[in-house]
Scaffold this active site. Structure first.
Site, PDB file in Angstrom:
ATOM      1  N   CYS A   1     -16.304 -25.121 -21.353  1.00  0.00           N
ATOM      2  CA  CYS A   1     -15.238 -26.131 -21.373  1.00  0.00           C
ATOM      3  C   CYS A   1     -13.971 -25.659 -20.684  1.00  0.00           C
ATOM      4  O   CYS A   1     -13.096 -26.467 -20.381  1.00  0.00           O
ATOM      5  CB  CYS A   1     -14.928 -26.519 -22.815  1.00  0.00           C
ATOM      6  SG  CYS A   1     -16.369 -27.167 -23.671  1.00  0.00           S
TER       7      CYS A   1
ATOM      8  N   HIS B   1      -7.795 -29.050 -23.495  1.00  0.00           N
ATOM      9  CA  HIS B   1      -9.201 -29.467 -23.546  1.00  0.00           C
ATOM     10  C   HIS B   1      -9.395 -30.349 -24.779  1.00  0.00           C
ATOM     11  O   HIS B   1      -8.893 -30.046 -25.864  1.00  0.00           O
ATOM     12  CB  HIS B   1     -10.086 -28.219 -23.627  1.00  0.00           C
ATOM     13  CG  HIS B   1     -11.505 -28.529 -23.994  1.00  0.00           C
ATOM     14  ND1 HIS B   1     -12.236 -29.515 -23.366  1.00  0.00           N
ATOM     15  CD2 HIS B   1     -12.330 -27.997 -24.944  1.00  0.00           C
ATOM     16  CE1 HIS B   1     -13.450 -29.564 -23.905  1.00  0.00           C
ATOM     17  NE2 HIS B   1     -13.522 -28.674 -24.864  1.00  0.00           N
TER      18      HIS B   1
ATOM     19  N   ASN C   1     -15.851 -34.958 -26.740  1.00  0.00           N
ATOM     20  CA  ASN C   1     -15.743 -33.710 -25.974  1.00  0.00           C
ATOM     21  C   ASN C   1     -16.590 -33.829 -24.704  1.00  0.00           C
ATOM     22  O   ASN C   1     -17.819 -33.834 -24.772  1.00  0.00           O
ATOM     23  CB  ASN C   1     -16.234 -32.555 -26.851  1.00  0.00           C
ATOM     24  CG  ASN C   1     -16.096 -31.202 -26.173  1.00  0.00           C
ATOM     25  OD1 ASN C   1     -15.859 -31.124 -24.964  1.00  0.00           O
ATOM     26  ND2 ASN C   1     -16.253 -30.139 -26.937  1.00  0.00           N
TER      27      ASN C   1
END
Ligand code: ACO
Length: 349
Positions: free
Chosen positions: A119, A261, A291
């Site tokens: 990520c 993020h 996500n």
């Protein structure tokens, strides 16, 4: 003697973002597995995620965001020198997803490479993009995931967390007068001792798939020690944010907007509290997209710009954490708001 102008440096001059049309709300998950909208929302802040259509692959999703970004910049694809795709859900084992994207975009003079950086791959990729852009080579950096293809739809502890999408940034050498997110600093770290804590362990050379393992569903298995990931995400992103700012000669009070993020609202809130930043300075859209891995920062930037939250003269901080473990942060000076094109298929809020 006249002062020599420092022209070295690079910045993001355009953003593109794409999320698939199908928007899956939490109640739809409750029809598949033993979960509820209330459980998902209170633990994660997620209300919906976007899921790629059948046949909509990572390269297609990435190319869509890449095209939107180049259109926003009115930039000739043939002038792009690097196509970097950060993804943990590649088109195939080989060749790189970026090769398919490069062909689709018509970036005929570009080198195409993938980065598997979890990520935080978009920010780590930005470090590589900046290094080449400083030399005068335009770089198209795309963070893209089709996690719906990779995850185990029967595992409630992971599946409800993820979504699909892509964010793209055109990174160019510094050009006085051109609106850009001028990159002031990038801090990135990895600690491979935690490589087994979060990831998709089957199907590679360490754990090759056999018909038996596929029958047992290992090809979709995602390993994740949730609370350990949570704790590390908060502490490591705080470390990265502070280090990136310090090296740029800045303090947290100098930051106008943090674009983290988008993993989980509780992680974002815990990071915000740890850094003692006012909550209205921290952007979040995890509620709508869940996500999306390395795509999340590009998508968040597109929406933060569209919402008018980023203005010339501001300092913007991005920060991310993911598998590896890897974590990174980047500090930007906004010389002007870069153009954005997005196709995010957002649902009603
Ligand atoms: N619906 C209902 N129950 C569930 C679900 C679900 N979707 N998923 C798990 N549960 C159950 C578990 O089985 C467990 O039950 P048990 O206690 O009977 O064994 C229980 O819920 C666990 O509940 P909590 O302890 O309250 O869960 P927690 O507060 O730790 O939240 C979560 C779990 C959301 C996964 C949290 O640990 C987390 O966010 N971790 C970070 C994970 C993450 O973000 N990963 C993404 C990749 S890394 C990154 O992007 C930063």
């Amino acid at each position: 003697m006249a002062p020599v102008e420092d022209t070295a440096g690079a910045g993001i001059v355009a953003i593109g973002a794409y999320a698939p049309r199908h928007r899956m709300v939490n109640d739809e998950w409750a029809q598949h597995i033993d979960t509820s909208d209330a459980w998902i929302y209170t633990r994660t802040g997620i209300k919906a995620r976007h899921i790629a259509a059948a046949g909509e692959s990572t390269a297609m999703v990435a190319a869509r965001a890449g095209n939107l970004c180049l259109e926003a910049a009115e930039f000739d694809p043939a002038a792009v020198r690097w196509v970097l795709v950060s993804t943990d859900t590649p088109e195939m084992w080989n060749p790189a997803t970026a090769c398919f994207v490069q062909a689709e975009l018509g970036a005929t003079r570009a080198v195409a490479l993938d980065l598997t950086g979890g990520c935080s791959g978009f920010i780590a990729g930005l470090a590589l993009a900046e290094a080449r852009a400083r030399l005068g080579e335009p770089v198209l950096l795309i963070g893209c995931e089709v996690l719906s293809q990779a995850m185990d739809w029967s595992d409630r502890s992971t599946a409800v967390l993820f979504g699909d999408g892509a964010g793209a940034a055109l990174v160019m050498p510094r050009e006085p007068g051109r609106p850009a997110f001028e990159i002031m600093n990038i801090y990135a770290r990895t600690d491979g001792r935690d490589a087994d804590i979060l990831g998709k362990p089957y199907g590679g050379t360490r754990n090759p798939l056999t018909p038996e393992l596929v029958r047992e569903g290992h090809h979709h298995r995602i390993v994740m020690h949730g609370p350990y990931v949570f704790r590390n995400a908060v502490t490591k992103m705080a470390e990265a944010a502070q280090a990136a700012l310090e090296d740029a000669g800045l303090r947290l009070e100098d930051v106008d907007l943090v674009v983290p993020h988008q993993a989980n609202q509780r992680i974002i809130d815990a990071l915000t509290d740890r850094l003692k930043i006012p909550r209205d300075k921290v952007f979040s859209n995890v509620e709508e997209y869940a996500n999306t891995g390395s795509a999340s920062i590009g998508i968040a930037l597109a929406e933060a710009i569209a919402a008018g939250l980023i203005r010339a003269g501001q300092i913007v901080l991005t920060v991310a954490f993911g598998s590896g473990f890897s974590w990174a942060a980047s500090v930007w000076r906004v010389t002007g708001v870069p153009p954005v094109r997005s196709e995010l298929n957002r649902g009603p809020s």
